[in-house]
Design a protein around this motif. Structure first.
Motif, mmCIF file in Angstrom:
data_model
loop_
_atom_site.group_PDB
_atom_site.id
_atom_site.type_symbol
_atom_site.label_atom_id
_atom_site.label_comp_id
_atom_site.label_asym_id
_atom_site.label_seq_id
_atom_site.Cartn_x
_atom_site.Cartn_y
_atom_site.Cartn_z
ATOM 1 N N GLU A 1 -1.317 -7.067 -2.433
ATOM 2 C CA GLU A 1 -2.530 -7.504 -1.745
ATOM 3 C C GLU A 1 -2.240 -8.700 -0.826
ATOM 4 O O GLU A 1 -1.803 -9.752 -1.281
ATOM 5 C CB GLU A 1 -3.568 -7.897 -2.811
ATOM 6 C CG GLU A 1 -4.829 -8.481 -2.264
ATOM 7 C CD GLU A 1 -5.933 -7.428 -2.146
ATOM 8 O OE1 GLU A 1 -5.739 -6.309 -2.641
ATOM 9 O OE2 GLU A 1 -6.973 -7.759 -1.555
ATOM 10 N N GLY A 2 -2.431 -8.507 0.460
ATOM 11 C CA GLY A 2 -2.255 -9.609 1.396
ATOM 12 C C GLY A 2 -0.817 -9.962 1.727
ATOM 13 O O GLY A 2 -0.554 -10.968 2.358
ATOM 14 N N HIS A 3 0.121 -9.165 1.286
ATOM 15 C CA HIS A 3 1.543 -9.450 1.532
ATOM 16 C C HIS A 3 2.194 -8.217 2.165
ATOM 17 O O HIS A 3 2.294 -7.171 1.522
ATOM 18 C CB HIS A 3 2.223 -9.806 0.202
ATOM 19 C CG HIS A 3 3.634 -10.300 0.361
ATOM 20 N ND1 HIS A 3 4.399 -10.689 -0.704
ATOM 21 C CD2 HIS A 3 4.419 -10.476 1.453
ATOM 22 C CE1 HIS A 3 5.600 -11.079 -0.278
ATOM 23 N NE2 HIS A 3 5.628 -10.953 1.026
ATOM 24 N N SER A 4 2.585 -8.327 3.421
ATOM 25 C CA SER A 4 3.183 -7.186 4.113
ATOM 26 C C SER A 4 4.588 -7.525 4.583
ATOM 27 O O SER A 4 4.884 -8.666 4.941
ATOM 28 C CB SER A 4 2.366 -6.792 5.344
ATOM 29 O OG SER A 4 1.013 -6.717 5.024
ATOM 30 N N VAL A 5 5.439 -6.516 4.585
ATOM 31 C CA VAL A 5 6.834 -6.689 4.975
ATOM 32 C C VAL A 5 7.238 -5.525 5.860
ATOM 33 O O VAL A 5 6.823 -4.389 5.642
ATOM 34 C CB VAL A 5 7.759 -6.712 3.731
ATOM 35 C CG1 VAL A 5 9.185 -7.044 4.139
ATOM 36 C CG2 VAL A 5 7.282 -7.689 2.710
ATOM 37 N N SER B 1 10.139 0.382 1.974
ATOM 38 C CA SER B 1 9.292 1.431 2.526
ATOM 39 C C SER B 1 9.079 2.570 1.549
ATOM 40 O O SER B 1 7.997 3.130 1.483
ATOM 41 C CB SER B 1 9.883 1.960 3.830
ATOM 42 O OG SER B 1 11.157 2.492 3.580
ATOM 43 N N GLU B 2 10.134 2.904 0.756
ATOM 44 C CA GLU B 2 9.970 4.050 -0.139
ATOM 45 C C GLU B 2 8.886 3.825 -1.183
ATOM 46 O O GLU B 2 8.052 4.676 -1.417
ATOM 47 C CB GLU B 2 11.285 4.375 -0.851
ATOM 48 C CG GLU B 2 12.203 5.172 0.013
ATOM 49 C CD GLU B 2 13.635 4.713 -0.118
ATOM 50 O OE1 GLU B 2 14.434 5.438 -0.708
ATOM 51 O OE2 GLU B 2 13.952 3.610 0.352
ATOM 52 N N GLU B 3 8.899 2.605 -1.757
ATOM 53 C CA GLU B 3 7.913 2.305 -2.801
ATOM 54 C C GLU B 3 6.486 2.552 -2.302
ATOM 55 O O GLU B 3 5.665 3.077 -3.015
ATOM 56 C CB GLU B 3 8.015 0.837 -3.227
ATOM 57 C CG GLU B 3 9.389 0.476 -3.747
ATOM 58 C CD GLU B 3 9.638 -1.017 -3.699
ATOM 59 O OE1 GLU B 3 8.682 -1.781 -3.897
ATOM 60 O OE2 GLU B 3 10.794 -1.404 -3.444
ATOM 61 N N THR C 1 8.210 -0.438 9.854
ATOM 62 C CA THR C 1 6.897 -0.948 10.255
ATOM 63 C C THR C 1 6.351 -1.824 9.134
ATOM 64 O O THR C 1 6.806 -1.750 7.987
ATOM 65 C CB THR C 1 5.898 0.201 10.498
ATOM 66 O OG1 THR C 1 5.909 1.054 9.347
ATOM 67 C CG2 THR C 1 6.258 1.006 11.723
ATOM 68 N N LEU C 2 5.376 -2.646 9.490
ATOM 69 C CA LEU C 2 4.796 -3.583 8.535
ATOM 70 C C LEU C 2 3.989 -2.819 7.491
ATOM 71 O O LEU C 2 3.050 -2.106 7.824
ATOM 72 C CB LEU C 2 3.900 -4.547 9.305
ATOM 73 C CG LEU C 2 3.673 -5.944 8.724
ATOM 74 C CD1 LEU C 2 4.980 -6.673 8.492
ATOM 75 C CD2 LEU C 2 2.768 -6.733 9.642
ATOM 76 N N LYS C 3 4.399 -2.959 6.203
ATOM 77 C CA LYS C 3 3.681 -2.264 5.139
ATOM 78 C C LYS C 3 3.350 -3.239 4.025
ATOM 79 O O LYS C 3 4.121 -4.159 3.756
ATOM 80 C CB LYS C 3 4.546 -1.139 4.568
ATOM 81 C CG LYS C 3 4.610 0.036 5.528
ATOM 82 C CD LYS C 3 5.345 1.202 4.942
ATOM 83 C CE LYS C 3 5.281 2.359 5.916
ATOM 84 N NZ LYS C 3 6.493 3.189 5.858
ATOM 85 N N ALA C 4 2.223 -2.985 3.366
ATOM 86 C CA ALA C 4 1.796 -3.889 2.298
ATOM 87 C C ALA C 4 2.646 -3.665 1.055
ATOM 88 O O ALA C 4 2.882 -2.539 0.636
ATOM 89 C CB ALA C 4 0.325 -3.648 1.978
ATOM 90 N N VAL C 5 3.160 -4.750 0.474
ATOM 91 C CA VAL C 5 3.854 -4.645 -0.805
ATOM 92 C C VAL C 5 2.944 -5.081 -1.936
ATOM 93 O O VAL C 5 3.144 -4.721 -3.088
ATOM 94 C CB VAL C 5 5.154 -5.483 -0.839
ATOM 95 C CG1 VAL C 5 6.252 -4.794 -0.053
ATOM 96 C CG2 VAL C 5 4.936 -6.891 -0.327
#
Lengths: 340, 343
Positions: B328-332, B338-340, B322-326
């Protein structure tokens, strides 16, 4: 690259293709569209020459004239056959024509429109050989298998129909069909324009591999300068039926000698948000080939136009060995090309 | 990041599926993003990624047998008193009064082929005047004045006389300008452009892109630009979402996306674009393995896993990221990251 300057495969000399404008009840000829208006270039064995320009510049018509799909109005097209004979494609006898038609093949733009949906992959690829009664049975099947492998497709799929294949795979099928006649010159008209970016590079790489393996010569017709730069050894830029500049690829991109070439280069949107491409936009629109402007056809849009450009057509001048420009000011031009 | 009062459109987990005899095509499958007032958003992806259906979902013109089956599209509609009122476009009747009022008025769209998008049997002027009278409180005379004015602003010479031309009389570039004029004539809050320059020549494309950037600044509307061309979005948008098989795989501001792409698909896509250089490149072009799968044979787990160079067996083909933030303002949307974020 294997471009051997001593061996020419095709010479196009003063090629003209005019289409009459017919109108009215009496079907009178009202004028002429000068689609190709005095185009000359030659092609060396193993090289890729790109013909670039915007729609209506005559690049496709030039390719079609070489393939004899349109009758030229004037000029000469000379082809060197595998046997080493110099033949004129326009006036050759029937038996020579059939040799030329085997040795020059075409790759189409749209892989969705260029494959007959009712034919299997086997029938499509084998068709040129069957039509010319050159092969059948076991031998034909082996040949098709070999071609499919060559373009990176599994022969297991040869009984399937085109709809089962993606755009990139279809373009491979189109290339296999072109290669089965064992051609020496391939005219590729926008072969990757209809493909997705990720697939486009696969086809470009394939075309380069095939060129090296089979010593093929390409006339690569395209509007996309980034693709052209990757694949071609030389580039010819066309504008309203004429070649305005021809040069080795690096010269075109780093030191163009025609303002139109520069305008094309500045117009490409660069995939880097930190390099701005704005400001290169040309004014106006491409001239009408039925009613071209006086003098240099590019002068109404040219930022550098002067009086002489409105009055006199510029000569096709040699800037440096192999680099020609159709601009009065070629010697004084200091154009930046692609930004550093 | 945008604070709430700036938000123009908030798309939440929208799904538009096509129910065909051969199966269900999940053209848009759980897409979420925010678009601020006056901002520019690029939607990038290859054919079949759902980018065009996404735009059509927002203005509710998805053709049958497609249906938006889930999710919300919150449009912060300016109300007459000066405030705003969020309404869920996805919950409106597709041919009801409210969406018809918004569509073509507050939210307009321009398409790839201007010849197909105009009616061939009406003049350019009649078509723009119709749009204006429908969406702005204007008489025909006022509407005509607005139409001439907008045509002039998009750079059509002799707008007073060209307004009475039929679309076929205009060149491709001029037709696209007229299309833009029509989309702007109602003073929209959002302009969506679906491959607006793909059918045009490079020099014309450069003119149109420059024009759109200028007008966006002048009119202050938000813009959503859909394109397969990474050059076009890099030059014209502030934020980008990258789509693959109906899902957003990465979302970032334009600089971050081009400098520091995180999703393997974005990375590969950027690598495979041939770039203009001063010298001819001799190395092979990077290519993404395989091709976009058929929409009926959508891979399990991450939809990109069969083509991914960083594929992790037993994970990517099983777990759907699923889309997660890596940052501020940047999601992957990728299991590599995902683990981080989970820990």
């Amino acid at each position: 690259m294997s471009a051997d300057s001593s061996q020419t495969i095709l010479e196009v000399d003063g090629l003209k293709v005019y289409f009459p404008i017919i109108s009215g009840l009496m079907r009178k000829v009202r004028g002429q569209v000068r689609a190709v208006d005095g185009v000359s270039f030659d092609l060396r064995v193993g090289e890729t020459l790109a013909l670039v320009g915007e729609s209506g510049c005559g690049k496709t018509t030039t390719g079609r004239a070489i393939l004899q799909a349109v009758q030229p109005t004037g000029g000469r097209i000379t082809f060197m056959t595998r046997e080493g004979d110099r033949v004129s494609t326009i006036s050759a006898a029937r038996d020579v024509q059939s040799i030329i038609r085997q040795e020059i093949q075409l790759i189409f733009q749209d892989p969705f429109a260029s494959l007959n949906p009712r034919m299997t992959i086997f029938d499509i690829v084998a068709d040129p050989l069957m039509a010319n009664r050159l092969s059948r049975g076991r031998e034909l099947e082996e040949r098709v298998t070999e071609m499919l492998r060559l373009v990176g497709l599994s022969p297991d799929y040869m009984r399937r129909y085109p709809h089962a294949f993606s755009g990139g795979q279809r373009q491979r099928i189109g290339i296999a069909r072109a290669l089965i006649m064992n051609p020496r010159l391939l005219i590729a008209d926008e072969p990757v324009s209809a493909l997705d970016v990720s697939v486009q590079s696969q086809i470009l790489n394939l075309m380069q591999d095939l060129q090296e393996q089979l010593d093929l010569t390409y006339l690569f017709i395209s509007h996309d300068l980034s693709v052209v730069q990757y694949i071609s050894h030389r580039v010819a830029v066309m504008y309203v039926g004429k070649i305005v500049e021809i040069a080795p690829t690096d010269d075109i991109f780093s030191a163009p000698k025609h303002p139109y070439t520069q305008a094309l280069l500045s117009s490409v949107p660069i995939p880097d948000p930190e390099v701005r491409t704005r400001g290169g936009a040309l004014e106006g629109e491409v001239a009408d080939p039925a009613n071209p402007p006086s003098g240099c056809y590019f002068h109404p849009r040219c930022p550098m136009a002067e009086e002489i450009c409105r009055e006199t057509e510029p000569p096709f001048a040699e800037v440096s060995p192999g680099h020609f420009s159709r601009c009065h000011f070629y010697a004084d031009l200091d154009l930046p090309g692609v930004p550093e | 990041m945008t604070n709430d009062s700036d938000t123009l459109i908030r798309v939440e987990d929208v799904r538009t599926h096509f129910f065909l005899d051969e199966g269900v095509v999940k053209a848009v499958d759980g897409v979420s993003f925010d678009l601020a007032r006056g901002a520019t958003l690029g939607v990038v992806g290859e054919s079949g990624c759902g980018k065009s259906v996404l735009a059509r979902t927002i203005i509710r013109i998805v053709p049958r047998p497609g249906r938006t089956i889930d999710g919300a599209i919150w449009y912060h509609r300016p109300s007459e008193g000066g405030g705003e009122r969020p309404i869920d476009l996805a919950s409106l009747e597709a041919d009801g009064a409210e969406i018809r009022d918004i569509r073509g008025g507050e939210i307009t769209m321009i398409f790839q082929e201007p010849m197909v998008s105009f009616s061939p049997v009406h003049t350019i002027g009649d078509q723009i005047v119709e749009a204006v009278t429908l969406h702005r409180n204007a008489t025909r005379e006022e509407a005509r004045a607005i139409a001439v004015d907008t045509l002039r602003r998009v750079g059509i010479p002799n707008a007073e006389s060209r307004i009475d031309e039929y679309p076929f009389r205009l060149s491709g570039g001029m037709r696209q300008r007229a299309m833009i004029a029509m989309a702007l004539s109602s003073n929209p809050t959002l302009l969506m452009a679906d491959e607006p320059t793909t059918a045009l020549d490079v020099t014309t494309q450069a003119q149109i892109l420059e024009l759109m950037a200028d007008l966006q600044e002048e009119f202050g509307m938000a813009m959503m630009l859909i394109s397969h061309n990474l050059g076009v979005v890099a030059q014209t948008t502030e934020r980008i979402i990258v789509m693959y098989l109906g899902k957003v795989v990465e979302s970032a501001d334009v600089r971050t996306l081009f400098r520091d792409p995180k999703h393997p698909y974005t990375q590969e896509l950027l690598k495979s674009v041939p770039k203009l250089r001063r010298r001819r490149q001799t190395e092979r072009l990077a290519a993404i393995y395989g091709s976009v799968p058929s929409p009926y044979e959508r891979p399990a787990g991450c939809p990109f896993h069969p083509r991914c160079p960083q594929f992790m067996a037993g994970e990517c083909d099983v777990i759907e990221p699923t889309l997660k933030a890596v940052s501020e303002g940047h999601s992957v949307s990728c299991l590599l990251y995902s683990e981080e974020t989970d820990s």
